[in-house]
Design a protein around this motif. Structure first.
Motif, mmCIF file in Angstrom:
data_model
loop_
_atom_site.group_PDB
_atom_site.id
_atom_site.type_symbol
_atom_site.label_atom_id
_atom_site.label_comp_id
_atom_site.label_asym_id
_atom_site.label_seq_id
_atom_site.Cartn_x
_atom_site.Cartn_y
_atom_site.Cartn_z
ATOM 1 N N SER A 281 0.758 -1.386 -0.003
ATOM 2 C CA SER A 281 0.037 -0.010 0.057
ATOM 3 C C SER A 281 0.816 1.267 0.061
ATOM 4 C CB SER A 281 -0.834 0.039 1.279
ATOM 5 O OG SER A 281 -1.875 -1.074 1.377
ATOM 6 N N LEU A 282 2.003 1.199 0.734
ATOM 7 C CA LEU A 282 2.736 2.387 0.804
ATOM 8 C C LEU A 282 3.463 2.408 -0.602
ATOM 9 C CD1 LEU A 282 4.620 1.803 4.047
ATOM 10 C CD2 LEU A 282 2.811 3.675 3.500
ATOM 11 N N VAL A 283 3.766 1.666 -1.333
ATOM 12 C CA VAL A 283 4.532 1.666 -2.511
ATOM 13 C C VAL A 283 3.439 2.219 -3.608
ATOM 14 C CG1 VAL A 283 5.555 0.334 -4.313
ATOM 15 C CG2 VAL A 283 6.148 -0.248 -2.100
ATOM 16 N N LEU A 284 2.375 1.622 -3.537
ATOM 17 C CA LEU A 284 1.300 2.058 -4.503
ATOM 18 C C LEU A 284 1.029 3.604 -4.255
ATOM 19 C CD1 LEU A 284 -1.129 -0.724 -4.643
ATOM 20 C CD2 LEU A 284 0.405 -0.219 -6.159
ATOM 21 N N ASP A 285 0.806 4.007 -3.031
ATOM 22 C CA ASP A 285 0.643 5.433 -2.688
ATOM 23 C C ASP A 285 1.577 6.389 -3.400
ATOM 24 O OD1 ASP A 285 -1.913 4.934 -1.833
ATOM 25 O OD2 ASP A 285 -1.188 4.916 0.344
ATOM 26 N N GLU A 286 2.728 5.810 -3.501
ATOM 27 C CA GLU A 286 3.880 6.488 -4.141
ATOM 28 C C GLU A 286 3.864 6.906 -5.461
ATOM 29 O OE1 GLU A 286 6.307 8.497 -2.482
ATOM 30 O OE2 GLU A 286 5.016 7.855 -0.849
#
Length: 396
Positions: A281-286
């Motif tokens: 989720s953190l990666v996708l939000d970037e």
């Protein structure tokens, strides 16, 4: 393995008597139905009359014509019909009895469960116990008496040692056996208990070899429908007794242990998955483009903030949705069908559409999808870009 509820194992027709009935009536009823325990109904609730109680009354010289209300009887162990097998095993084990009554919320007796009922529900093939009977019974003492001992003395010893069985042996070799069932038979027949025990014992004795496995013992005790079996060594001398209670405890303890291990492993894997999901989720939000990760049946598994803002859904709403619903009506059916067919084949797919947003407006978009993971539950990355923008996230 899912353990059944007690009501699925119980004997629903419970043999019982009112407390106004005599001890002698109870004895005859137990003999008639070949049971070792009987439920007594009265003002004190449900009580349990067991074969060992009859022995105690006899040794105390109590007149069997007295009503059951005038003798001391333990309160019957009670559980709900919906209770688990684990609860019954624990309750029976702690209280050292062989039966538990099933009583509903209205205090109505719905059945009774014994170790015999529990044994008949076991599947020996699921018992992965390789320990032999000899190893299990090492150091266990068995009440053994000689054949000349008066029956009354043997019964007294059983009472003192709080055991339900006495072996009659000679130089360690079993000649016969006396159990609670024999006690009921003898008392009902009015036998002279001053007679030598060999005259009233059950003989011959069915035995098991000490080197067989616990799994084989369970098969034997189920096939013979015995409450217990005598275990002997290679020379035929007594090693010990294996009972239904022993086998039930071994069986369920092993399964409870396995279930505990599986639960701990599942908890550990769930924790790892949660950590991986948080990282993803953190990666996708970037990523600045609107991105979804979909799985089997095109269900949305992950989304980023850009997708939520563009499509007008919350993250929770997206994860309750499918790509099919999001794209429904946004392009011609033939175009959508070709898009989904390529995804099913594990190929890249793209289309241009006029997507109806939750705000009620429509937005021209380019949708590009590519497989992330193949297999039984493939994952697909889906990216949305506004057609006026030239940026393409999934080139090629």
């Amino acid at each position: 393995m899912l353990f059944p509820q007690l009501e699925q194992l119980a004997t629903p027709e419970v043999i019982s008597l009112p407390e106004t009935a005599s001890v002698q009536s109870a004895l005859k009823l137990m003999k008639e139905h070949n049971i070792r325990a009987l439920v007594v109904l009265g003002s004190r609730g449900y009580r349990l009359l067991q074969a060992k109680d009859l022995v105690s009354f006899h040794l105390q010289g109590i007149d069997f014509s007295v009503p059951l209300a005038q003798v001391h009887l333990p309160k019957a162990l009670q559980l709900s019909p919906q209770a688990s097998v684990e609860e019954a095993i624990q309750l029976i084990g702690v209280n050292q009895v062989e039966q538990v009554c099933l009583v509903d919320e209205e205090e109505v007796l719905r059945g009774i469960v014994s170790y015999t009922d529990l044994v008949q529900s076991l599947d020996p093939e699921l018992l992965a116990e390789s320990q032999s009977l000899g190893e299990l019974l090492r150091g266990v003492q068995v009440l053994q008496v000689n054949k000349e001992m008066p029956a009354r003395v043997a019964f007294s010893l059983m009472q003192q040692q709080e055991v339900s069985t006495a072996l009659i042996s000679e130089e360690g070799v079993p000649l016969g056996i006396i159990t609670q069932t024999d006690v009921i038979r003898l008392l009902d027949a009015g036998q002279d208990l001053a007679r030598p025990i060999e005259e009233i014992m059950s003989s011959p004795v069915f035995t098991l070899a000490a080197n067989i496995s616990i799994q084989e013992a369970l098969i034997a005790i189920k096939d013979k429908n015995f409450k217990r079996l005598v275990v002997v060594d290679e020379s035929g001398r007594v090693v010990g007794l294996i009972s239904q209670q022993d086998l039930v405890s071994i069986y369920y303890n092993q399964w409870f242990g396995l279930l505990k291990e599986k639960h701990e492993e599942l908890s550990r894997r769930n924790q790892e998955l949660q950590q991986q999901n948080q990282l993803l989720s953190l990666v996708l939000d970037e990523i600045t483009h609107a991105v979804l990760v979909v799985e089997t049946e095109n269900r949305v598994l992950f989304s980023n903030q850009a997708a939520e803002q563009l499509l007008g859904y919350s993250r929770t709403a997206l994860q309750q949705n499918t790509l099919n619903r999001i794209l429904a009506g946004s392009a011609q059916s033939a175009v959508l069908n070709e898009f989904y067919e390529r995804l099913k084949l594990g190929l890249k797919a793209s289309l241009e559409c006029n997507l109806l947003l939750t705000s009620g407006t429509s937005q021209p978009l380019q949708v590009k999808a590519r497989p992330l993971l193949a297999g039984e539950a493939p994952l697909v990355l889906v990216a949305f870009s506004v057609l006026s923008e030239k940026t393409e996230m999934l080139a090629g």
